[in-house]
Design an enzyme around this catalytic site. Structure first.
Site, short mmCIF file in Angstrom:
data_model
loop_
_atom_site.label_atom_id
_atom_site.label_comp_id
_atom_site.label_asym_id
_atom_site.label_seq_id
_atom_site.Cartn_x
_atom_site.Cartn_y
_atom_site.Cartn_z
N ASP A 39 -2.24 73.74 -97.12
CA ASP A 39 -1.00 72.98 -96.97
C ASP A 39 -1.12 71.56 -97.52
O ASP A 39 -0.46 70.65 -97.03
CB ASP A 39 -0.56 72.94 -95.50
CG ASP A 39 0.90 72.54 -95.33
OD1 ASP A 39 1.65 72.58 -96.32
OD2 ASP A 39 1.29 72.17 -94.22
N TRP B 145 1.31 56.70 -89.79
CA TRP B 145 2.40 57.10 -90.69
C TRP B 145 3.09 55.93 -91.36
O TRP B 145 4.24 56.03 -91.76
CB TRP B 145 3.44 57.92 -89.91
CG TRP B 145 2.79 59.12 -89.30
CD1 TRP B 145 2.41 59.27 -88.00
CD2 TRP B 145 2.38 60.31 -89.99
NE1 TRP B 145 1.80 60.48 -87.83
CE2 TRP B 145 1.77 61.14 -89.02
CE3 TRP B 145 2.47 60.75 -91.31
CZ2 TRP B 145 1.24 62.39 -89.36
CZ3 TRP B 145 1.95 61.99 -91.63
CH2 TRP B 145 1.36 62.80 -90.65
N ASN C 83 2.79 72.59 -101.74
CA ASN C 83 1.86 73.71 -101.60
C ASN C 83 2.48 75.04 -102.01
O ASN C 83 3.70 75.19 -102.00
CB ASN C 83 1.42 73.82 -100.13
CG ASN C 83 2.60 73.97 -99.21
OD1 ASN C 83 3.19 72.97 -98.82
ND2 ASN C 83 2.99 75.19 -98.89
N TRP D 142 9.26 67.07 -102.74
CA TRP D 142 9.91 66.31 -101.67
C TRP D 142 9.56 64.83 -101.57
O TRP D 142 9.95 64.18 -100.60
CB TRP D 142 9.68 67.01 -100.33
CG TRP D 142 8.26 67.25 -99.93
CD1 TRP D 142 7.45 68.26 -100.36
CD2 TRP D 142 7.48 66.48 -99.02
NE1 TRP D 142 6.22 68.16 -99.76
CE2 TRP D 142 6.21 67.08 -98.94
CE3 TRP D 142 7.73 65.34 -98.24
CZ2 TRP D 142 5.19 66.58 -98.12
CZ3 TRP D 142 6.72 64.85 -97.43
CH2 TRP D 142 5.47 65.46 -97.38
N ARG E 7 13.95 59.63 -96.46
CA ARG E 7 13.19 58.56 -97.14
C ARG E 7 14.04 57.49 -97.80
O ARG E 7 13.51 56.50 -98.26
CB ARG E 7 12.27 59.15 -98.21
CG ARG E 7 11.63 60.46 -97.84
CD ARG E 7 10.37 60.34 -97.03
NE ARG E 7 9.95 61.67 -96.64
CZ ARG E 7 9.46 61.99 -95.44
NH1 ARG E 7 9.28 61.09 -94.53
NH2 ARG E 7 9.13 63.23 -95.17
N ARG F 203 -3.27 64.43 -100.97
CA ARG F 203 -3.37 64.88 -99.58
C ARG F 203 -4.68 65.63 -99.32
O ARG F 203 -5.16 65.68 -98.19
CB ARG F 203 -2.15 65.77 -99.29
CG ARG F 203 -2.04 66.28 -97.88
CD ARG F 203 -0.60 66.65 -97.58
NE ARG F 203 -0.46 67.57 -96.46
CZ ARG F 203 0.70 68.00 -95.99
NH1 ARG F 203 1.83 67.60 -96.55
NH2 ARG F 203 0.77 68.83 -94.97
N SER G 64 12.95 70.45 -100.10
CA SER G 64 11.86 70.79 -99.18
C SER G 64 12.09 72.18 -98.60
O SER G 64 13.21 72.69 -98.62
CB SER G 64 11.83 69.80 -98.01
OG SER G 64 11.84 68.47 -98.45
N GLY G 65 11.03 72.74 -98.01
CA GLY G 65 11.14 74.04 -97.33
C GLY G 65 9.81 74.75 -97.36
O GLY G 65 9.32 75.09 -98.43
#
Lengths: 258, 534
Positions: free
Chosen positions: B301, B457, B258, B240, B128, B328, B187-188
């Site tokens: 998610d 996107w 999440n 993230w 990003r 989201r 992230s992950g």
């Protein structure tokens, strides 16, 4: 002699895999699978009491998410812990052979991989019995009644043998929304001349179609009259009406159309 | 194995640091408080997350005349494309792909330098952008390192391990600089990891604080997890997307991801704080000041990482310091950002998973819309009603512009025994994207501009010229009328628009930058039109 016979018998599954496999990668995979199985047996004997039979932890820690296990290469770190124990944490030392340690390491790496990847996609060979929770009779009723499916579809014509054409998981997705039907487009130029064909491209600026001879034409959208017939428009509307029961009943019904 | 705190200091570091400090070049963090029109000094352009520019040279009357000023081709070997928002400081643009950082001239698009990270095993999903402090850039790598680069040359000054890639962490976000804090998230999703937010010293790379997205046993929030077992320790909550900052309240706002296991919550009964949560932290200490949870006990998610946009203005007749998020899960939230109290919670996209909101303004999920072995039809899909695409808020119109997705998915619970990792997956069956202009006073959509079938996107930029810039599903770059969504300008760049557009003015000429796959395009009014004193 008995020992040799046993050895041969035990090796049969492995041998069969090795002999049938043409690709060297498959051979290596078969050997790896055997090592993982041996490691699993060894782990259950020596380690599962504290770390759980699946290595996800019990009175001892979860090994699948352990930094040490994930940094281990062929038992180089795991071996040290097994051989020396961790007396400060109450873990005794175990005297295992190099092979046994390597097999335990293979098993733990394999489990870590499974944990991380098992649910990355819905399997294409999804078990039918998990999907068959609906009522075929109710599905048939919905098909011919409230769903309005029979206005376009028929179990004798387009849906004949539909359950043999698609894997169960794909059939259910297609009930929710069937992809792929191309809209038909009629473009009328200011002169009145009409062009008809399958839509190739459409955005707010451009319309493009393939005519019967295979030529692709395009127009600035604002310069012509455009009529688009989208056969899936009904399915878009259905998405908002479907209950989960409707989908599962329809699935149970269509699964009878083998 | 390296410890998290272990820092690799390159030989030139000490000397370079001394030179950088002495020269005073680059970005003074105090200047981020009032960005100049010839700069875009943070991921969102400022601390508020509005992505609104006061520039008016390009406006709704003349935007149709835009012409290409230059294009920069990354020639990147990856297939990720540009998903970053460029930074602009002192006439240089800095932007990224997962293993790459470019510095190019903002006037001409000519490259100044290119930094390429070494091959690595991290997940290459997107990048990003960078953060900047004085003469240094901060870049997160796919294998979850934080690099400090010399902004003059791209040379590495130091390299810190944020998180262990072997455990399944990766990193994509653009660091946020507040005074002498470099704030970075991780992230992950696949491995039942532990989310956290870090602050590093910009000079040395030393960890200043770590805020854990998951409480320890006995801490506030731990009551929202089972008291036995290790569900809380492995409960997710990734950080993230870059957050925002209120300098008057000295509060840092951040959204978290999440919980894990992702699509099956049986082993984690409870709200699962602080996953899917908007938190307010003290940026000097990392201490939690307040929180609001958009998705208690999420099983779909739906990270709540979307930019928390800050705006001071009227809300139903009362002046308020607000925070708004188009989340989201399909809900739009307006919070009082002094204390986290919800002022408005309303769906901005059509959804079928929630029966309404509770007395605390939080959405209530329907049990029958949880993922199941037989499949559950849920609206929206797991990619959500929106995702990481940057929204934009225009104070003139009072509208938040959001790349919104209406979508349906069949969600499958794939757990076999104890759920772990993703624990399930969704098969998206249909989606359609639109740019929605949401009235922050009501949550209602003032207008929606169709962007095409599928999930779009593109990020969003709005300007005082009465314009909104974004992209559609077909790859068209769009300039829309901020009042009604009518298209006033468009151009096809040959690839998908997946980054956040920015704008700036140099030499009396306003530029609009839009990424299209591996090309960064600069648009401006024709030189002949501009009456400029050079």
């Amino acid at each position: 002699m008995l020992r040799i016979v046993l050895l041969v018998l035990l090796s049969v599954p492995l041998m069969r895999q090795v002999l049938c496999a043409q690709d060297p990668d498959d051979v290596r995979q078969a050997q790896a699978d055997a090592a993982v199985s041996a490691g699993k047996a060894q782990f259950r004997k020596t380690c599962a009491f504290c770390h759980g039979p699946d290595a996800r932890g019990a009175s001892g820690p979860d090994l699948i998410r352990s930094p040490l296990v994930n940094h281990d290469v062929n038992g180089n770190l795991i071996g040290q812990v097994i051989r020396n124990g961790r007396p400060e944490k109450g873990m005794p030392a175990f005297s295992l052979s190099e092979t046994q340690i390597r097999q335990i390491a293979d098993f733990l790496h394999s489990e870590a991989k499974i944990a991380a990847t098992v649910a990355r996609r819905v399997p294409t060979e999804y078990p039918l019995e998990k999907l068959l929770v609906g009522n075929a009779e109710a599905g048939k009723k919905y098909f011919n009644g409230a769903g309005g499916c029979s206005e376009c579809h028929s179990p004798e014509r387009d849906l004949a043998h539909i359950a043999s054409k698609y894997k169960p998981i794909d059939l259910q997705s297609r009930i929710a929304f069937p992809p792929g039907a191309v809209p038909t487009v009629v473009v009328t130029e200011p002169s009145g001349q009409k062009f008809t064909g399958d839509q190739v491209y459409a955005d707010e600026f451009l319309i493009s179609l393939r005519d019967r001879d295979g030529w692709i034409h395009s127009w600035k959208r604002s310069s012509v009259k455009v009529d688009i017939h989208d056969p899936l428009a009904v399915h878009e509307e259905l998405l908002t009406r479907y209950t989960d029961k409707d989908i599962h009943d329809l699935f149970a019904y269509l699964e009878t159309l083998k | 194995m390296r410890k998290r705190t272990l820092i690799r200091v390159f030989s030139a570091c000490a000397l370079a640091a001394a030179v950088l400090c002495a020269s005073g070049q680059g970005l003074d963090p105090a200047s981020i408080l009032n960005p100049t029109k010839d700069s875009w000094p943070t991921y969102n352009g400022d601390y508020s997350g509005k992505r609104f520019s006061t520039l008016t040279q390009i406006n709704r009357k003349n935007v149709g005349m835009l012409t290409m000023a230059w294009g920069f081709q990354t020639d990147s070997s990856s297939n990720i494309g540009l998903k970053s928002t460029p930074l602009l400081v002192d006439g240089t643009l800095y932007f990224t792909e997962p293993d790459d950082v470019w510095a190019i001239d903002a006037r001409s698009g000519r490259q100044k330098w290119h930094y390429r990270y070494h091959e690595n095993e991290g997940l290459h999903i997107g990048q990003r952008g960078v953060g900047m402090y004085k003469g240094r850039l901060y870049f997160e790598t796919p294998d979850a390192h934080l690099l400090c680069l010399d902004a003059r040359s791209g040379e590495v000054q130091w390299d810190v391990v944020l998180a262990d890639v072997k455990l399944g962490y990766w990193a994509t976000m653009a660091p946020l600089i507040i005074r002498n804090h470099v704030i970075v998230g991780v992230s992950g999703d696949f491995n039942d990891l532990h989310g956290f937010l870090d602050s590093y010293d910009p000079e040395t790379g030393k960890l200043q604080w770590r805020w854990s997205a998951l409480p320890k046993p006995g801490e506030p929030g731990s009551e929202t997890w089972p008291s036995k077992g290790d569900a809380m320790e492995h409960g997710g909550g990734m950080t993230w997307i870059t957050g925002t900052y209120d300098p008057d309240l000295n509060l840092l706002y951040w959204g978290t991801g999440n919980p894990n296991p992702v699509l099956n919550g049986e082993t984690r009964p409870g709200d699962n704080l602080f996953t899917c949560t908007i938190v307010a932290l003290n940026p000097d200490t990392g201490k939690l000041v307040w929180y609001f949870q958009p998705s208690p006990h999420d099983v779909h998610d739906w990270d709540a990482v979307q930019t928390p946009v800050l705006y001071d203005g009227d809300f139903h007749g009362t002046p308020r310091k607000m925070l708004m998020q188009a989340s989201r899960n399909g809900y739009f939230f307006v919070l009082d950002r002094t204390n986290g109290k919800p002022l408005l919670s309303a769906p901005y996209e059509q959804i079928n998973w929630s029966s309404g909101i509770d007395s605390h303004g939080r959405p209530v999920g329907k049990r029958e819309k949880y993922p199941s072995p037989a499949g559950t039809l849920v609206e929206p899909d797991a990619l959500g009603a929106t995702n990481w695409m940057s929204p934009s808020f225009n104070p003139d119109t009072g509208l938040l512009y959001v790349d919104a997705h209406r979508s349906f998915s069949l969600y499958y619970d794939l757990s076999n025994g104890k759920p772990e990792g993703f624990a399930g997956r969704d098969l998206s069956v249909w989606s359609r994207s639109s740019l929605k202009a949401i009235d922050y006073q009501t949550g209602k959509t003032r207008w929606a501009h169709d962007l095409g079938l599928g999930g779009n996107w593109a990020g969003v930029l709005s300007t005082a010229g009465g314009l909104v810039f974004t992209g559609d599903i077909h790859g068209n770059m769009l300039g829309l009328d901020a009042e009604n969504g009518k298209t006033l300008w468009h151009a096809y760049g040959g690839g998908p628009v997946q980054s956040g557009p920015i704008t700036y003015e140099v030499d009396g000429r306003q530029y609009i930058l839009v990424g299209s796959n591996k090309v960064l395009y600069a648009w401006a009014l024709p030189d002949a039109m501009l009456d400029r004193k050079q």
